[in-house]
Design an enzyme around this catalytic site. Structure first.
Site, PDB file in Angstrom:
ATOM      1  CG  ASN A   1      -0.448  -0.264   2.521  1.00 53.16           C
ATOM      2  OD1 ASN A   1       0.528  -0.973   2.684  1.00 53.16           O
ATOM      3  ND2 ASN A   1      -1.054   0.329   3.533  1.00 53.16           N
TER       4      ASN A   1
ATOM      5  CD  GLU B   1      -1.170   5.046   4.363  1.00 53.23           C
ATOM      6  OE1 GLU B   1      -0.641   5.916   5.072  1.00 53.23           O
ATOM      7  OE2 GLU B   1      -1.890   4.127   4.821  1.00 53.23           O
TER       8      GLU B   1
ATOM      9  CD  GLU C   1      -5.589  -5.970  -0.618  1.00 51.73           C
ATOM     10  OE1 GLU C   1      -4.953  -4.890  -0.581  1.00 51.73           O
ATOM     11  OE2 GLU C   1      -6.370  -6.330   0.274  1.00 51.73           O
TER      12      GLU C   1
HETATM   13  N1  THU Z   1      -5.158  -1.327   2.948  1.00 53.08           N
HETATM   14  C1  THU Z   1      -4.668  -2.211   2.035  1.00 53.08           C
HETATM   15  O1  THU Z   1      -3.587  -2.009   1.477  1.00 53.08           O
HETATM   16  N2  THU Z   1      -5.390  -3.308   1.755  1.00 53.08           N
HETATM   17  C2  THU Z   1      -6.557  -3.638   2.384  1.00 53.08           C
HETATM   18  O2  THU Z   1      -7.173  -4.633   2.026  1.00 53.08           O
HETATM   19  C3  THU Z   1      -7.041  -2.829   3.504  1.00 53.08           C
HETATM   20  C4  THU Z   1      -6.442  -1.470   3.597  1.00 53.08           C
HETATM   21  C5  THU Z   1      -4.362  -0.144   3.280  1.00 53.08           C
HETATM   22  C6  THU Z   1      -4.883   1.168   2.782  1.00 53.08           C
HETATM   23  C7  THU Z   1      -4.277   2.141   3.757  1.00 53.08           C
HETATM   24  O3  THU Z   1      -2.975   2.477   3.318  1.00 53.08           O
HETATM   25  C8  THU Z   1      -4.140   1.354   5.059  1.00 53.08           C
HETATM   26  O4  THU Z   1      -4.261  -0.022   4.689  1.00 53.08           O
HETATM   27  C9  THU Z   1      -5.175   1.682   6.094  1.00 53.08           C
HETATM   28  O5  THU Z   1      -6.455   1.636   5.570  1.00 53.08           O
END
Ligand code: THU
Length: 134
Positions: free
Chosen positions: A42, A44, A55
């Site tokens: 992820n 941000e 994902e």
């Molecule tokens: N996040 C993911 O990468 N995948 C998920 O299935 C749930 C949420 C990330 C997005 C954000 O950077 C952090 O987790 C908190 O929501």
């Protein structure tokens, strides 16, 4: 590649996440039919809504390299959660379109809690390209 090794790849990706706002790292690894492993984490942004989940990061990377649904044999998602991680709704929609019915989706955490599902389990009755055909 066995499941443990694929999970290890996802954890490595998790450790590379860019999460200055949530400090919640997620990693994803894909095992492709030709043996290639593709990972995502992820990423941000100060404009929070622009964040990309692990994902989608992994799946878009695979598609960018020319892989498609039927090439994706296994998908691991890992986060430092109490139980196995549960993908967000946006990712469930994207997973539904970009992997196939048989893709093994392995949801886990750092304690080795694990749940293995298929895409239909994540998003039953989802919207798909079939719905746009009259
Ligand atoms: N996040 C993911 O990468 N995948 C998920 O299935 C749930 C949420 C990330 C997005 C954000 O950077 C952090 O987790 C908190 O929501």
């Amino acid at each position: 590649m066995d499941r443990e090794a694929l999970i290890h790849q996802a954890i490595e990706a998790m450790n590379k996440a860019y999460t200055p706002y949530s400090n919640f790292n997620v990693g994803c690894s894909l095992l492709l039919k030709d043996g290639t492993i593709i990972t995502g984490s992820n990423i941000e942004n100060a404009s929070y809504g622009l964040t990309i989940c692990a994902e989608r990061s992994a799946l878009f990377s695979a598609y960018s390299k020319g892989y498609r649904q039927d090439d994706i044999v296994k998908m691991v998602v890992v986060g430092d959660t109490d139980s196995y991680i549960s993908p967000c709704g946006a990712c469930r929609q994207v997973i539904s379109e970009l992997v196939n019915e048989d893709t093994e989706i392995i949801l886990t955490n750092l304690n080795k809690d694990i749940k293995i599902v298929k895409k239909v389990d994540l998003l039953p009755f989802g919207f798909s390209k079939q719905d746009m055909k009259k």
